[in-house]
Design a protein around this motif. Structure first.
Motif, PDB file in Angstrom:
ATOM      1  N   TRP A   1     -69.245   2.409  -3.765  1.00  0.00           N
ATOM      2  CA  TRP A   1     -69.184   1.482  -1.874  1.00  0.00           C
ATOM      3  C   TRP A   1     -69.627   2.662  -1.407  1.00  0.00           C
ATOM      4  O   TRP A   1     -69.731   2.172   0.004  1.00  0.00           O
ATOM      5  CB  TRP A   1     -67.989   1.490  -1.964  1.00  0.00           C
TER       6      TRP A   1
ATOM      7  N   LYS B   1     -68.738  11.574  -0.775  1.00  0.00           N
ATOM      8  CA  LYS B   1     -68.910  10.866  -0.378  1.00  0.00           C
ATOM      9  C   LYS B   1     -70.330  10.982   0.392  1.00  0.00           C
ATOM     10  O   LYS B   1     -70.970   9.637   0.850  1.00  0.00           O
ATOM     11  CB  LYS B   1     -67.638  10.540   0.507  1.00  0.00           C
TER      12      LYS B   1
ATOM     13  N   CYS C   1     -67.151  -0.030   9.134  1.00  0.00           N
ATOM     14  CA  CYS C   1     -67.317  -0.222   8.329  1.00  0.00           C
ATOM     15  C   CYS C   1     -66.958  -0.864   7.722  1.00  0.00           C
ATOM     16  O   CYS C   1     -66.457  -1.687   7.131  1.00  0.00           O
ATOM     17  CB  CYS C   1     -66.025   1.537   8.115  1.00  0.00           C
TER      18      CYS C   1
ATOM     19  N   CYS D   1     -62.385   2.513   0.585  1.00  0.00           N
ATOM     20  CA  CYS D   1     -62.117   3.763   1.296  1.00  0.00           C
ATOM     21  C   CYS D   1     -61.215   4.160   1.112  1.00  0.00           C
ATOM     22  O   CYS D   1     -60.524   4.923   0.597  1.00  0.00           O
ATOM     23  CB  CYS D   1     -63.173   3.799   2.574  1.00  0.00           C
TER      24      CYS D   1
ATOM     25  N   GLY E   1     -61.184   5.132   5.673  1.00  0.00           N
ATOM     26  CA  GLY E   1     -60.573   3.760   5.712  1.00  0.00           C
ATOM     27  C   GLY E   1     -60.100   3.605   7.469  1.00  0.00           C
ATOM     28  O   GLY E   1     -58.973   2.771   7.536  1.00  0.00           O
TER      29      GLY E   1
ATOM     30  N   ILE F   1     -60.044  11.802   7.519  1.00  0.00           N
ATOM     31  CA  ILE F   1     -59.772  10.324   7.623  1.00  0.00           C
ATOM     32  C   ILE F   1     -60.665   9.521   6.930  1.00  0.00           C
ATOM     33  O   ILE F   1     -61.821   9.164   6.748  1.00  0.00           O
ATOM     34  CB  ILE F   1     -60.571  10.094   9.612  1.00  0.00           C
TER      35      ILE F   1
ATOM     36  N   CYS G   1     -64.520   4.552  11.360  1.00  0.00           N
ATOM     37  CA  CYS G   1     -64.327   2.679  10.056  1.00  0.00           C
ATOM     38  C   CYS G   1     -63.685   1.685  10.598  1.00  0.00           C
ATOM     39  O   CYS G   1     -64.174   1.146   9.111  1.00  0.00           O
ATOM     40  CB  CYS G   1     -62.669   3.800   9.429  1.00  0.00           C
TER      41      CYS G   1
ATOM     42  N   ALA H   1     -71.408   3.336   2.471  1.00  0.00           N
ATOM     43  CA  ALA H   1     -70.455   3.733   3.824  1.00  0.00           C
ATOM     44  C   ALA H   1     -71.112   3.989   5.289  1.00  0.00           C
ATOM     45  O   ALA H   1     -71.736   4.970   5.565  1.00  0.00           O
ATOM     46  CB  ALA H   1     -69.677   4.908   3.178  1.00  0.00           C
ATOM     47  N   ALA H   2     -70.622   3.469   5.911  1.00  0.00           N
ATOM     48  CA  ALA H   2     -71.024   4.013   7.793  1.00  0.00           C
ATOM     49  C   ALA H   2     -71.153   5.575   7.832  1.00  0.00           C
ATOM     50  O   ALA H   2     -71.912   6.088   8.611  1.00  0.00           O
ATOM     51  CB  ALA H   2     -69.994   3.084   8.606  1.00  0.00           C
ATOM     52  N   CYS H   3     -69.737   6.094   7.000  1.00  0.00           N
ATOM     53  CA  CYS H   3     -69.644   7.887   8.049  1.00  0.00           C
ATOM     54  C   CYS H   3     -71.611   8.562   7.000  1.00  0.00           C
ATOM     55  O   CYS H   3     -71.342   9.427   7.708  1.00  0.00           O
ATOM     56  CB  CYS H   3     -68.587   8.190   7.643  1.00  0.00           C
TER      57      CYS H   3
ATOM     58  N   ARG I   1     -64.325  -0.578   4.198  1.00  0.00           N
ATOM     59  CA  ARG I   1     -63.258  -0.052   4.812  1.00  0.00           C
ATOM     60  C   ARG I   1     -62.371   0.201   3.862  1.00  0.00           C
ATOM     61  O   ARG I   1     -61.228   1.351   3.430  1.00  0.00           O
ATOM     62  CB  ARG I   1     -62.915  -0.683   6.260  1.00  0.00           C
TER      63      ARG I   1
HETATM   64  S1  SF4 Z   1     -64.161   3.865   6.054  1.00  0.00           S
HETATM   65 FE1  SF4 Z   1     -64.914   4.753   7.184  1.00  0.00          FE
HETATM   66  S2  SF4 Z   1     -64.515   7.442   5.947  1.00  0.00           S
HETATM   67 FE2  SF4 Z   1     -63.894   5.483   5.194  1.00  0.00          FE
HETATM   68  S3  SF4 Z   1     -66.461   5.745   4.470  1.00  0.00           S
HETATM   69 FE3  SF4 Z   1     -66.110   3.809   6.204  1.00  0.00          FE
HETATM   70  S4  SF4 Z   1     -66.379   5.340   7.420  1.00  0.00           S
HETATM   71 FE4  SF4 Z   1     -66.225   6.512   5.718  1.00  0.00          FE
END
Ligand code: SF4
Length: 102
Positions: A18, A6, A54, A60, A75, A73, A51, A22-24, A57
């Motif tokens: 995807w 990830k 994101c 994920c 989603g 963590i 999340c 990802a925001a993370c 989400r």
């Molecule tokens: S939902 Fe959260 S853990 Fe999953 S890709 Fe997005 S930011 Fe990352």
């Protein structure tokens, strides 16, 4: 481990998927994988807030549910929350199946 792929923004097969959106990716992955000692509500709340904004989400969360991911963590849900959701989904599917059989 899943968070390593990830963090690179690639799927396990090396293709961008995807995970690339990802925001993370912009945050320290430790925030999403707190150890048992530092599993503070504040840390979990910060990860969840990321999340819930994101764009991937759903993908994920479904990936974690499909693979039975037991740490971190994903989603916006903790392992316990995912296990509860998984149980609820199984119950609903079982009810739907028994209704179809009638
Ligand atoms: S939902 Fe959260 S853990 Fe999953 S890709 Fe997005 S930011 Fe990352």
């Amino acid at each position: 481990m899943a968070h390593l792929t990830k963090s690179t923004g690639t799927d396990p097969d090396g293709k961008a998927g995807w995970r690339a959106r990802a925001a993370c990716l912009q945050f320290d992955s430790a925030l999403f994988f707190p150890d048992r000692v530092t599993y503070l509500k504040k840390d979990v709340g910060t990860a969840k807030a990321i999340c819930f904004r994101c764009p991937v989400r759903e993908e994920c969360l479904q990936t974690a549910l499909d693979s039975g991911e037991r740490v971190g963590i994903w989603g916006g849900l903790t392992p316990v929350e995912r296990a509860n959701l998984h149980r609820r989904q199984r119950r609903v599917r079982a009810q739907e199946t028994s209704t179809e059989d009638r």
